[in-house]
Write an enzyme that holds these catalytic residues in place. Structure first.
Site, PDB file in Angstrom:
ATOM      1  N   ALA A  48     -11.461 -20.572  25.208  1.00 48.46           N
ATOM      2  CA  ALA A  48     -12.014 -21.830  25.707  1.00 48.46           C
ATOM      3  C   ALA A  48     -11.241 -23.030  25.181  1.00 48.46           C
ATOM      4  CB  ALA A  48     -13.487 -21.925  25.313  1.00 48.46           C
ATOM      5  N   ASP A 102      -2.177 -14.604  22.449  1.00 45.61           N
ATOM      6  CA  ASP A 102      -3.568 -14.146  22.397  1.00 45.61           C
ATOM      7  C   ASP A 102      -3.551 -12.680  22.796  1.00 45.61           C
ATOM      8  OD1 ASP A 102      -6.344 -13.568  22.957  1.00 45.61           O
ATOM      9  OD2 ASP A 102      -6.681 -15.722  23.044  1.00 45.61           O
ATOM     10  N   ARG A 128     -20.487 -17.827  34.899  1.00 43.85           N
ATOM     11  CA  ARG A 128     -21.439 -17.045  35.673  1.00 43.85           C
ATOM     12  C   ARG A 128     -22.755 -17.784  35.884  1.00 43.85           C
ATOM     13  NH1 ARG A 128     -19.342 -13.444  38.995  1.00 43.85           N
ATOM     14  NH2 ARG A 128     -18.181 -11.819  37.965  1.00 43.85           N
ATOM     15  N   LYS A 159      -4.919 -13.106  28.593  1.00 48.93           N
ATOM     16  CA  LYS A 159      -5.352 -14.499  28.643  1.00 48.93           C
ATOM     17  C   LYS A 159      -4.162 -15.453  28.619  1.00 48.93           C
ATOM     18  CE  LYS A 159      -9.995 -14.185  26.638  1.00 48.93           C
ATOM     19  NZ  LYS A 159     -10.884 -14.645  25.553  1.00 48.93           N
ATOM     20  N   ASP A 210     -11.304 -18.194  17.190  1.00 45.52           N
ATOM     21  CA  ASP A 210     -12.759 -18.083  17.119  1.00 45.52           C
ATOM     22  C   ASP A 210     -13.218 -17.259  15.924  1.00 45.52           C
ATOM     23  OD1 ASP A 210     -11.924 -15.592  17.854  1.00 45.52           O
ATOM     24  OD2 ASP A 210     -13.121 -15.444  19.679  1.00 45.52           O
ATOM     25  N   ASN A 211     -12.328 -17.023  14.938  1.00 43.22           N
ATOM     26  CA  ASN A 211     -12.755 -16.285  13.758  1.00 43.22           C
ATOM     27  C   ASN A 211     -12.052 -16.804  12.521  1.00 43.22           C
ATOM     28  OD1 ASN A 211     -10.425 -14.186  12.878  1.00 43.22           O
ATOM     29  ND2 ASN A 211     -10.413 -14.416  15.116  1.00 43.22           N
ATOM     30  N   CYS A 255     -32.994  -4.569   4.208  1.00 44.14           N
ATOM     31  CA  CYS A 255     -34.376  -4.086   4.215  1.00 44.14           C
ATOM     32  C   CYS A 255     -35.127  -4.602   5.438  1.00 44.14           C
ATOM     33  CB  CYS A 255     -35.081  -4.511   2.932  1.00 44.14           C
ATOM     34  SG  CYS A 255     -36.665  -3.680   2.669  1.00 44.14           S
TER      35      CYS A 255
END
Length: 946
Positions: free
Chosen positions: A243, A269, A280, A300, A348-349, A405
């Protein structure tokens, strides 16, 4: 109230919190329409917050113009100007008055002021002063009209500056979305200026000859022809093409960046376009606007590059599909990084961001960093020696984890169920196949590292199934067992150990707060979720065992009878298979582990478990010795609608939710959460990349740190905060003090509680004050020390001598030469659940007699040997360090000491393996650029004529 009055069906109730109330509590206003007073609350229950609609009122535009108010922060009233400049310059007020001068000029002249027209600008200044005299907008704040601000606005108000257009386009589009009732509209005036991005003398564009009649005329009018030509000749590396990357590529194309004769934009990329990358839903806006339906399945970078070329055919772009990481440093090597002008992140990371940040620190390249999260965005500009690096800014959290937990036993949100289902996907379809493949590859090594009997039992089941020639009947049987284990057996174990009404150690109700008493499931063929789980799980087990053929890529998905696993997708087929199996399997009981509950084991229990484990491992060794089979580990892929991955996550999440009386959710939400999809909105990405381009202009003009702006803002909540970038931290010689415990050292503090001088003095050697020495003093993370050239074939002794020679003038010598810090496998325990620790090995350390012999060994091959995995002495999971064929080595950890034997901190020490020239960013000059715009404009004119 049993007689009829109940909060549960009373509808929404208003809550409040008083200052004297305990934290994390609130009061409930009881509805007046209850049939009677409610009885005392006994425990349990869930309260859901409901947002109320708010009607927003606006004053007339005329009233706002003449009585705007002051500069305010977001949420502070409904009047005034939203503060954007965190330097508190009050420039927002000056911009308002300047714009009124422009509007008055337009009304009087029928046009906007001409670009760079001093006479028109003077008239605007006069009109602005008239407006101020009539309204007192500035006078009320003790200010006067700033002629320089008004003149700048007048000079360029006619210019269509692409970065500003991108920013305001995003803001205005988001305001249009707010008409539908989502997010809070801006009720104040919003002004943004970037005067610091203008040329220093402010007159570069004014001296330009007539307009060239090309697409860059507006840019040239502001920055001049030479600057535009420099933009065209830039060598830029953009990492990521999602994006943000699409928006950056659009900006580069429209601005003419890398569009000159020798300019270069390298975009990489390693991802391909999936359906989720496209728009969408109308409400989402378009996430990655350069991609279309016909691009699905394509890289991409290639698809975006092709689309960008339609915007500007002169863009010199190279599209790559390579990951940017340690593993691809043979592709993005020293020459590549050294030849860049700047780097742009569109990632994005955090892992990739930090790697690129580290490379930009090392090679001293400006980094354009930004990110978005829904309507929120950030800008971080990194300039070598001028600003902090991205890593220094406090890495953004990629999502806090949910306590195990909670996931395992006490979910209370659908998100917990989705996270649990995602973990079960790995447990069922990935881990067993990976372990079985390792057994077939090297059974002895696997047996040596396995330390849990549950892991061994699961592996035996997988090996038995996979090596006997499995069928779809076997896959359904596995799914049938999984259904009852996950949604029946573990729930029965939990409720038997902690029945309804049981108490915890403190005597409080165990099932209270977020703990919901669960209900075990029983298979119901009429329940769509039960059927969906069985179909997805059966097919995923089949794929793991290699029963069907390998699934084709998502872009080759076929409808109808040609669909992958088409015969095994219907409820009728499943019903027939289950009829052959018979009824539910026998319950398998197990222990329930609760965080905070101690697990008591005696010596006999531990001995028995160890004996059972040894028997299981012996069985695995016997099975693996002659076993054959094929195991396909599932690699979670959210964007393939035919691979059953999201189908499993959705059904598994909703069955888990039903166990715990949690409302179920949609397939779309499961896909968003399990796939770690961060919503990217075109309004946000467009606006943030526009701001980044303005900062790029500053970097290219070598603007000082004080004029660079980082920022955080949110289009939804109307918070716009731009603030000065911070200079890099300096490491200097100092005394570090550790505060002593007053119980153990009562003499360490005076009557006022201050540490006495004796404990602050490192020469007293009390252990609480340590002198940290630095060389150079001071230095930053951008500084470097160069040693060599020293070939890898040189001995460790020769390497040591080269280091000593480099630091001889500073009176420093090498005290130790270590390899890099590596990740090492270790035993998992309560203190280290990952089973990974950090460690390094010494090439030479005078305190380790075993390294003395290394002095006569070639240091390059020795480094590779010491960093290579050894099953007995060095079980590293990292790749070995091989410096052969490289020009530089940054993998050594070298400790220096002064003549007194004190350790000295230095910048990164780099070993040149061959002659290498490096020019620091501080010493670099602007690369000469050959004029090209005139020829470009003439060619474009000829093309138009033709």
């Amino acid at each position: 109230n049993p007689s009829g009055g109940s909060l549960n069906n009373a509808g929404p109730v208003r809550t409040s919190h008083a200052s004297e109330d305990p934290v994390k509590t609130f009061r409930i206003s009881l509805p007046t329409d209850l049939s009677g007073p409610p009885t005392a609350w006994m425990g349990g229950g869930v309260i859901t917050e409901k947002k109320e609609a708010t009607t927003v009122h606006f004053r007339s535009f005329a009233e706002c113009v003449h009585k705007p108010g002051g500069v305010v922060m977001a949420g502070d009233g409904t009047q005034g100007f939203l503060m954007t400049d965190m330097t508190f310059s009050m420039v927002e007020l000056q911009l308002h008055v300047a714009q009124q001068g422009v509007y008055a000029f337009e009304e009087a002249s029928g046009r906007l002021p001409n670009i760079n027209d001093a006479a028109d600008a003077a008239q605007v200044v006069a009109l602005a002063e008239e407006f101020e005299a009539a309204t007192g907008v500035l006078g009320g704040m003790g200010l006067e009209v700033d002629e320089s601000v008004t003149a700048r606005v007048a000079m360029h108000c006619r210019v269509e500056l692409q970065p500003m257009s991108a920013f305001w386009g995003g803001v205005v589009a988001q305001e249009l979305v707010k008409v539908a009732g989502k997010y809070t509209p801006i009720q104040q005036f919003l002004h943004l200026q970037s005067f610091a991005a203008l040329p220093r003398d402010g007159a570069v564009g004014r001296g330009c000859p007539r307009r060239l009649g090309c697409r860059y005329d507006d840019m040239i009018a502001v920055y001049g022809r030479a600057f535009q030509e420099r933009l065209g000749e830039l060598r830029v590396f953009m990492v990521g093409c999602g994006a943000l990357g699409c928006e950056f590529m659009k900006n580069f194309a429209l601005l003419g960046v890398c569009c000159g004769p020798t300019g270069s934009l390298v975009v990489t990329d390693n991802d391909r376009i999936e359906v989720s990358n496209l728009n969408r839903q109308v409400s989402n806006l378009n996430r990655q606007f350069l991609f279309r339906e016909d691009n699905v399945g394509k890289p991409k970078s290639e698809a975006a590059a092709a689309r960008a070329l339609t915007m500007n055919p002169s863009l010199n772009i190279e599209a790559k599909q390579d990951l940017v990481a340690n593993t691809t440093e043979h592709i993005f090597d020293t020459d590549f990084w050294n030849g860049l002008d700047l780097v742009c992140n569109a990632l994005d990371n955090m892992k990739a961001r930090l790697y690129v940040d580290a490379q930009c620190i090392f090679y001293e390249k400006p980094l354009l960093e930004s990110g978005t999260m829904g309507t929120g965005a950030n800008v971080d500009i990194v300039v070598p020696h001028l600003t902090r690096s991205y890593a220094d800014g406090g890495a953004a959290d990629e999502g806090g984890g949910v306590p195990m937990c909670t996931l395992r036993n006490f979910p209370h949100l659908i998100d917990h169920c989705i996270e649990w289902a995602r973990a079960k996907f790995e447990d069922l379809f990935a881990d067993p196949a990976q372990k079985a493949a390792k057994v077939l590859e090297d059974v002895k090594s696997f047996v040596k590292k396995t330390r849990r009997d549950s892991e061994a039992q699961e592996l035996i089941a997988t090996l038995e199934m996979g090596t006997k020639g499995p069928t779809m009947s076997d896959a359904v049987a596995l799914a049938w067992a999984a259904f009852h284990e996950l949604f029946r057996d573990i729930l029965l174990d939990l409720t038997e150990q902690f029945p309804d009404g049981s108490k915890d150690k403190k005597g409080e109700p165990f099932w209270s707060g977020h703990k919901r008493f669960p209900k075990a499931a029983h298979y119901d063929a009429s329940n769509p979720e039960h059927v969906a789980f069985m179909l997805a799980t059966s097919n995923l087990f089949a794929a793991m065992l290699g029963i069907p053929g390998k699934k084709p890529p998502s872009e080759l998905n076929q409808p109808g009878p040609m669909r992958w696993q088409a015969p095994y997708r219907s409820a009728e087929w499943l019903a027939g298979m289950l009829a052959k199996i018979g009824g539910p399997p026998e319950r398998v009981k197990g222990a329930v582990e609760i965080d905070g509950e101690e697990k008591k084991e005696g010596a006999d229990d531990m001995a028995r478990e160890e004996a059972e484990l040894e028997q299981l491992l012996t069985r695995i060794a016997d099975m693996g010795a002659g076993a054959k089979g094929h195991f396909e580990s599932a690699d979670f892929e959210k964007d393939d609608d035919d691979n059953f991955h999201i189908d499993f996550i959705t059904a598994c999440s909703n069955l888990r939710a039903s166990n715990y009386h949690i409302p179920t959710t949609s397939r779309h939400k499961c896909k968003m959460i399990a796939g770690r999809i961060i919503p990217a909105i075109a309004t946000t990405t467009a606006s943030v990349t526009g701001l980044v381009m303005l900062e790029m202009f500053k970097v290219l003009q070598n603007k000082p740190t004080a004029q660079l702006r980082n920022g955080n803002y949110d289009l939804g909540s109307n918070q716009y905060m731009l603030f000065e970038a911070e200079p890099p931290a300096q490491l200097a010689t100092k005394v570090e003090i550790t505060m002593p415990d007053p119980k153990d050292h009562p003499d360490a503090y005076d009557a006022k509680g201050n540490l006495v001088d004796m404990y602050k003095d490192p020469d007293m050697m009390l252990g609480f004050a340590e002198r940290v020495r630095c060389y150079p003093d001071p230095h930053t993370k951008y500084d470097k020390m160069w040693v060599g050239p020293v070939a890898p074939t040189a001995t460790v002794q020769q390497l040591r001598e080269a280091i000593d020679a480099c630091f001889a003038e500073a009176g420093l010598k090498a005290a130790m030469i270590n390899g890099p810090t590596q990740r090492i496998e270790c035993e998992k325990d309560e203190h280290n659940a990952s089973g990974i620790k950090a460690g390094s090995r010494s090439l030479w350390n005078p305190l380790l007699s075993s390294t003395k012999a290394n002095l006569e060994k070639p240091w390059g091959p020795l480094l590779k040997e010491l960093t290579t995995r050894d099953e007995i002495r060095w079980q590293t999971v990292d790749d070995p360090v091989d410096v052969s064929g490289k020009r530089l080595c940054t993998d050594l950890t070298i400790q220096l000491q002064n003549d007194d034997g004190d350790d000295v901190k230095t910048p990164t020490i780099i070993i040149k393996l061959m002659p290498f020239e490096f020019i620091s960013y501080k010493a670099r000059t602007v690369r000469e650029v050959m004029p090209w715009l005139k020829d470009y404009a003439q060619k474009r004119s000829l093309t138009v004529v033709k």
